[in-house]
Design a protein around this motif. Structure first.
Motif, mmCIF file in Angstrom:
data_model
loop_
_atom_site.group_PDB
_atom_site.id
_atom_site.type_symbol
_atom_site.label_atom_id
_atom_site.label_comp_id
_atom_site.label_asym_id
_atom_site.label_seq_id
_atom_site.Cartn_x
_atom_site.Cartn_y
_atom_site.Cartn_z
ATOM 1 N N GLN A 75 0.860 -0.893 0.126
ATOM 2 C CA GLN A 75 0.146 -0.236 0.142
ATOM 3 C C GLN A 75 0.819 1.085 -0.243
ATOM 4 O OE1 GLN A 75 -2.624 0.184 3.284
ATOM 5 N NE2 GLN A 75 -3.291 2.050 3.379
ATOM 6 N N LEU A 76 1.920 1.226 0.365
ATOM 7 C CA LEU A 76 2.508 2.563 0.816
ATOM 8 C C LEU A 76 3.863 2.512 -0.426
ATOM 9 C CD1 LEU A 76 4.093 1.842 4.667
ATOM 10 C CD2 LEU A 76 2.891 3.713 3.657
ATOM 11 N N GLU A 77 4.035 1.475 -0.956
ATOM 12 C CA GLU A 77 4.600 1.751 -2.246
ATOM 13 C C GLU A 77 3.673 2.158 -2.923
ATOM 14 O OE1 GLU A 77 6.661 -2.202 -2.625
ATOM 15 O OE2 GLU A 77 8.064 -2.064 -0.989
ATOM 16 N N ASN A 78 2.884 1.633 -3.080
ATOM 17 C CA ASN A 78 1.847 2.014 -4.508
ATOM 18 C C ASN A 78 1.295 3.332 -4.178
ATOM 19 O OD1 ASN A 78 1.362 -0.474 -5.442
ATOM 20 N ND2 ASN A 78 -0.059 -0.259 -4.598
ATOM 21 N N GLN A 79 1.697 4.574 -3.217
ATOM 22 C CA GLN A 79 1.376 5.651 -3.112
ATOM 23 C C GLN A 79 3.081 6.576 -3.747
ATOM 24 O OE1 GLN A 79 -0.004 6.817 0.795
ATOM 25 N NE2 GLN A 79 -1.577 4.942 1.443
ATOM 26 N N LEU A 80 3.847 5.481 -3.316
ATOM 27 C CA LEU A 80 5.037 6.151 -3.244
ATOM 28 C C LEU A 80 4.730 7.016 -4.880
ATOM 29 C CD1 LEU A 80 7.405 7.747 -2.545
ATOM 30 C CD2 LEU A 80 8.702 5.405 -2.127
ATOM 31 N N LYS A 81 4.670 5.203 -5.007
ATOM 32 C CA LYS A 81 4.652 5.491 -6.472
ATOM 33 C C LYS A 81 4.429 6.004 -7.461
ATOM 34 C CE LYS A 81 6.005 0.270 -7.616
ATOM 35 N NZ LYS A 81 5.608 -0.992 -7.803
ATOM 36 N N SER A 82 2.701 6.372 -7.217
ATOM 37 C CA SER A 82 2.222 7.779 -7.604
ATOM 38 C C SER A 82 2.642 8.707 -7.739
ATOM 39 C CB SER A 82 0.312 7.488 -7.563
ATOM 40 O OG SER A 82 -0.157 8.926 -7.721
ATOM 41 N N LYS A 83 3.208 9.461 -6.565
ATOM 42 C CA LYS A 83 3.768 10.371 -6.439
ATOM 43 C C LYS A 83 5.287 10.776 -7.541
ATOM 44 C CE LYS A 83 2.868 11.354 -1.387
ATOM 45 N NZ LYS A 83 2.396 12.903 -1.455
ATOM 46 N N TYR A 84 6.031 9.806 -7.715
ATOM 47 C CA TYR A 84 6.291 9.846 -8.570
ATOM 48 C C TYR A 84 6.594 9.935 -9.535
ATOM 49 C CZ TYR A 84 11.655 8.261 -10.580
ATOM 50 O OH TYR A 84 12.218 8.717 -11.364
ATOM 51 N N ALA A 85 5.926 9.352 -9.922
ATOM 52 C CA ALA A 85 4.622 9.243 -11.764
ATOM 53 C C ALA A 85 4.041 10.890 -11.737
ATOM 54 C CB ALA A 85 3.519 7.836 -11.721
ATOM 55 N N GLU A 86 4.090 11.080 -11.167
ATOM 56 C CA GLU A 86 3.436 12.678 -11.038
ATOM 57 C C GLU A 86 4.455 12.876 -11.230
ATOM 58 O OE1 GLU A 86 0.593 15.940 -8.626
ATOM 59 O OE2 GLU A 86 1.039 14.211 -7.933
ATOM 60 N N TYR A 87 5.639 13.440 -10.918
ATOM 61 C CA TYR A 87 6.822 13.544 -10.576
ATOM 62 C C TYR A 87 7.140 14.325 -11.889
ATOM 63 C CZ TYR A 87 11.932 15.377 -10.349
ATOM 64 O OH TYR A 87 13.133 15.540 -10.063
ATOM 65 N N GLN A 88 7.478 12.578 -12.832
ATOM 66 C CA GLN A 88 8.348 12.467 -13.640
ATOM 67 C C GLN A 88 7.949 13.201 -15.129
ATOM 68 O OE1 GLN A 88 8.400 8.092 -13.621
ATOM 69 N NE2 GLN A 88 10.466 8.927 -13.454
ATOM 70 N N THR A 89 6.139 12.849 -14.767
ATOM 71 C CA THR A 89 5.336 13.544 -15.845
ATOM 72 C C THR A 89 5.509 15.142 -15.608
ATOM 73 O OG1 THR A 89 4.053 11.750 -15.334
ATOM 74 C CG2 THR A 89 2.984 14.495 -16.322
ATOM 75 N N LYS A 90 5.643 15.815 -14.793
ATOM 76 C CA LYS A 90 6.014 17.129 -14.660
ATOM 77 C C LYS A 90 7.162 17.443 -15.161
ATOM 78 C CE LYS A 90 2.480 19.073 -11.142
ATOM 79 N NZ LYS A 90 2.048 18.972 -11.916
ATOM 80 N N ALA A 91 8.654 17.039 -14.616
ATOM 81 C CA ALA A 91 9.572 16.638 -15.696
ATOM 82 C C ALA A 91 9.781 16.858 -16.856
ATOM 83 C CB ALA A 91 10.532 16.107 -14.380
ATOM 84 N N GLU A 92 9.012 15.774 -17.323
ATOM 85 C CA GLU A 92 9.197 15.706 -18.924
ATOM 86 C C GLU A 92 8.646 16.885 -19.606
ATOM 87 O OE1 GLU A 92 7.115 12.269 -19.302
ATOM 88 O OE2 GLU A 92 9.222 10.522 -18.665
ATOM 89 N N ALA A 93 7.651 17.105 -19.015
ATOM 90 C CA ALA A 93 6.915 18.365 -19.674
ATOM 91 C C ALA A 93 7.377 19.198 -19.871
ATOM 92 C CB ALA A 93 5.481 19.003 -18.973
ATOM 93 N N TYR A 94 8.132 19.933 -18.445
ATOM 94 C CA TYR A 94 9.249 21.248 -18.749
ATOM 95 C C TYR A 94 10.146 20.935 -19.105
ATOM 96 C CZ TYR A 94 12.827 24.188 -16.593
ATOM 97 O OH TYR A 94 14.165 24.718 -16.238
ATOM 98 N N GLN A 95 10.480 20.133 -19.164
ATOM 99 C CA GLN A 95 11.804 19.768 -20.373
ATOM 100 C C GLN A 95 11.673 19.934 -21.705
ATOM 101 O OE1 GLN A 95 13.435 15.582 -19.882
ATOM 102 N NE2 GLN A 95 15.258 15.954 -18.820
#
Length: 227
Positions: A75-95
């Motif tokens: 459960q905790l790992e899934n929450q962490l993955k969700s946060k990281y996926a959101e971060y990656q999406t925003k980072a790629e959009a920035y690039q």
């Protein structure tokens, strides 16, 4: 070392510390007080020992603890993955859009990415702490049951002291096989000695991303990951 073995080792160390205090108590008391005027207890001193880790691994509760820990960890790992996926999406959009952004917009995006990185790192630290607390909560009933059984077996079989033979600092360094009461403890709880211990267990910690989240951030920005 998997998580469940860490839990068992911690439990063994806890009971070992208590055993040390118990074993040292008579010596300490004797040194601090005058010679006793009462007669010494009758009967020979009988000392037994057990492996707390072994007994816990054979108890039926251990499998439920393993299952609950794995579910909570997932459960905790899934929450962490969700946060990281959101971060990656925003980072790629920035690039992709950095070249056309104004300095003000670029600075705002970089600040947002840095904040998200810090949030991910803080969540992982908090998740690890929560997982440890969950371990302790799940393990306590089994430890209480084990202690009561050790007490009962000791009384029934005339053991004056019972030491723990495992843990980071084992109390027992040597002892005869007949002094091992582990199987007596298991039988007292209705468990057949020699059953296979708990096998697979969740990882010791919550991880869903590389060590540094900065790997996903743009290469030509002022964004820095917090160490």
């Amino acid at each position: 070392m998997n998580m469940f073995r860490v839990v068992l080792a911690a439990a063994a160390l806890t009971l070992t510390s208590a055993s040390v205090a118990l074993a040292q108590a008579p010596t300490t008391a004797a040194a601090a007080t005058p010679a006793p005027t009462t007669t010494a207890p009758s009967g020979p001193l009988k000392i037994g020992y057990t492996s707390v880790e072994y007994v816990l691994s054979q108890m039926p509760e251990s499998r439920q603890i393993e299952t609950d820990l794995k579910a909570y960890s997932t459960q905790l790992e899934n929450q962490l993955k969700s946060k990281y996926a959101e971060y990656q999406t925003k980072a790629e959009a920035y690039q992709k859009g950095a070249a056309t952004m104004t300095d003000v917009v670029k600075a705002d995006k970089e600040k947002e990415l840095t904040t998200m990185q810090q949030s991910i790192q803080e969540f992982q630290r908090s998740a690890d702490q929560n997982l440890q607390q969950k371990q302790q909560t799940l393990l306590k009933p089994a430890l209480d049951k084990l202690q009561k059984t050790i007490d009962a077996v000791s009384v029934e079989n005339g053991y004056t002291y019972v030491l723990n033979s495992d843990g980071a600092s084992p109390v027992l360094l040597h002892g005869p096989k007949e002094g091992d009461i582990s199987d007596l403890i298991l039988k007292k709880m209705g468990v057949t000695p020699g059953a296979a211990p708990v096998a697979s267990a969740p990882k010791a910690g919550v991880t869903a991303t590389p060590t540094s989240t900065s790997a996903a951030s743009p290469s030509k920005t002022k964004t820095k990951s917090k160490k």
